[in-house]
Design a protein around this motif. Structure first.
Motif, mmCIF file in Angstrom:
data_model
loop_
_atom_site.group_PDB
_atom_site.id
_atom_site.type_symbol
_atom_site.label_atom_id
_atom_site.label_comp_id
_atom_site.label_asym_id
_atom_site.label_seq_id
_atom_site.Cartn_x
_atom_site.Cartn_y
_atom_site.Cartn_z
ATOM 1 N N GLN A 103 56.555 25.208 59.415
ATOM 2 C CA GLN A 103 57.881 24.883 59.905
ATOM 3 C C GLN A 103 58.758 26.119 59.748
ATOM 4 O O GLN A 103 58.361 27.102 59.106
ATOM 5 C CB GLN A 103 58.461 23.698 59.143
ATOM 6 N N SER A 104 59.928 26.076 60.334
ATOM 7 C CA SER A 104 60.815 27.230 60.346
ATOM 8 C C SER A 104 61.010 27.802 58.945
ATOM 9 O O SER A 104 61.264 27.078 57.989
ATOM 10 C CB SER A 104 62.170 26.818 60.933
ATOM 11 N N LEU A 125 57.046 33.045 68.640
ATOM 12 C CA LEU A 125 57.294 32.046 67.599
ATOM 13 C C LEU A 125 58.161 32.623 66.480
ATOM 14 O O LEU A 125 58.945 31.903 65.862
ATOM 15 C CB LEU A 125 55.967 31.539 67.027
ATOM 16 N N ARG A 128 61.929 33.001 68.041
ATOM 17 C CA ARG A 128 62.589 31.753 68.435
ATOM 18 C C ARG A 128 62.556 30.685 67.346
ATOM 19 O O ARG A 128 63.469 29.861 67.257
ATOM 20 C CB ARG A 128 61.950 31.194 69.714
ATOM 21 N N TYR A 129 61.492 30.676 66.521
ATOM 22 C CA TYR A 129 61.313 29.564 65.577
ATOM 23 C C TYR A 129 61.133 30.018 64.130
ATOM 24 O O TYR A 129 60.835 29.198 63.264
ATOM 25 C CB TYR A 129 60.119 28.708 66.013
#
Length: 431
Positions: A103-104, A125, A128-129
């Motif tokens: 997860q982030s 990824l 952006r995340y």
């Protein structure tokens, strides 16, 4: 007589039979293609139980389909996994693994040598995340260990590196992963389970682009994720999709209800039911058909690749060839340990004339097709620096052995004499 045990069968037999059998309804010996998006429920209770994960069964083909399930069982058997999840592409497989594990704010260790599409995805990824890759300096176990931080949640590598063909020391990297309580994720696309079965060397998760050697024909796109079923997800204290309750499934905790297939189950729930990159039953059927000849094809792929690579290595217009199964090549010892019969069909070759020579060499080929895929029965060539790896920085392309002078070859099943003749005539046209 003891009961029939499919797991005791040889690899070639499982490549033909695992996951399928005569159709119970019709007696058809080939796996039926279930072209349907939904399945009729026997009762309201059955429908509710399937959607709540209280019972198994087919409900909607995005999450599971009998033809796709047959492919999942076969590839799981070939890889020695407890379960598998088939998806729409190899890129989707890598994405679902990443998003299911992290997860982030989390990080992971990634090999500095990976397929360009994987590297591009990792960069996206991150920006952006906030899933941060820490790339290794090299391919040794020590390189992977040095990149681990307190935020690391996984280690990611390829068994045979695309496109340079280097063979990775999977057992050494798996030992590092175990010491740090991390799952080892291995992209096994270039080796296929016919050459390397990463779970036997300590991997926890194995992914494939089934578009390559598993199907072999160059007709379909697909991916698959295999769960070894032995990582201690619950004991890790991490991985919220696996260890924390799912409110929309009545508080289901995946690691408690599905202890041997925790990762595969979480991938299916989140990856297929939520995100939706399901595999078409027709693509699953064609891939199943391809796996039946996988052991035979890989033998020919390897023998042809070794011969073509050897010819190129000795040619005066060639600067170098990266194929570790050739005597005296870097990584030869590791290749001989993991793939004694040959390091697959993919390798790179550098032309002394630079980028223009590389481009002209590809243009001059007659039998070998200028095509971006790999792992097909037909031989293929591409210029990675301007195609598959164009988004990489110069230093990243250099680390991946895909400089401007480099051509990637995927050697197929043609007569090796014809392949060498095609390579020779194209080289002869170069200045």
């Amino acid at each position: 007589m003891p009961p029939f045990d499919p797991s005791a069968l040889g690899f070639a037999t499982r490549a033909v039979h695992a996951g399928t059998g005569p159709d119970a309804a019709t007696g058809a010996r080939a796996q039926p293609i279930y072209f349907t998006n939904g399945f009729v429920f026997e009762s309201n209770e059955q429908a509710a139980d399937i959607f709540a994960m209280r019972a198994t069964g087919f409900s909607y083909s995005r999450g599971s389909n009998p033809t796709v399930a047959a492919l999942e069982r076969r590839v799981a058997s070939l890889e020695g996994a407890k379960a598998a999840v088939a998806v729409s592409s190899g890129q989707s497989a890598v994405l679902l693994v990443m998003l299911t594990l992290m997860q982030s704010g989390d990080a992971y260790v990634a090999s500095s040598r990976l397929f360009g599409g994987s590297l591009g995805l990792m960069r996206r990824l991150e920006t952006r995340y906030d899933l941060t890759p820490h790339f290794t300096r090299g391919l040794t176990p020590e390189d992977f260990e040095a990149a681990i931080t307190p935020k690391t949640r996984a280690i990611v590598c390829e068994s045979i590196v695309n496109p340079c063909g280097a063979v990775t020391d999977l057992a050494g990297i798996a030992a590092v992963a175990r010491r740090h309580g991390l799952p080892l994720v291995v992209d096994n696309t270039l080796a296929s389970p016919a050459l390397i079965r990463p779970i036997e060397h300590g991997a926890d998760i194995v992914v494939h682009s089934t578009s390559k050697f598993l199907s072999g024909s160059g007709t379909v796109i697909g991916g698959i994720i295999c769960d070894a079923g032995r990582f201690d997800w619950k004991g890790s204290g991490r991985y919220n999709l696996i260890n924390e309750p799912w409110p929309d499934y009545d508080g289901l905790v995946v690691s408690e209800k599905f202890p041997e297939t925790s990762f595969a189950t979480a991938c299916r729930l989140f990856g297929l039911r939520d995100l939706g990159p399901g595999l078409s039953p027709m693509n699953a059927f064609l891939t199943l058909t391809g796996t039946e000849t996988l052991p035979l094809r890989m033998e020919r792929h390897c023998s042809n690749a070794r011969a073509v690579a050897g010819f190129l290595r000795d040619h005066p217009k060639v600067a170098w060839v990266s194929y570790p199964s050739l005597p005296g090549q870097p990584g030869e010892e590791t290749a001989n340990r993991y793939v004694p019969n040959g390091a697959g069909a993919i390798f790179t070759v550098a032309l002394k004339g630079g980028q223009q020579a590389a481009l002209d060499f590809i243009t001059g080929l007659d039998l070998i097709s200028h095509l971006v895929n790999i792992g097909e029965i037909k031989s293929l060539a591409i210029h990675p620096a301007t195609t598959t790896h164009r988004q990489l920085r110069d230093e990243e392309r250099a680390a991946a052995f895909v400089g401007p002078e480099t051509v990637r070859l995927s050697i197929g099943l043609e007569s090796v004499e014809d392949l060498i003749a095609d390579v020779a005539q194209s080289l002869a046209k170069l200045p």
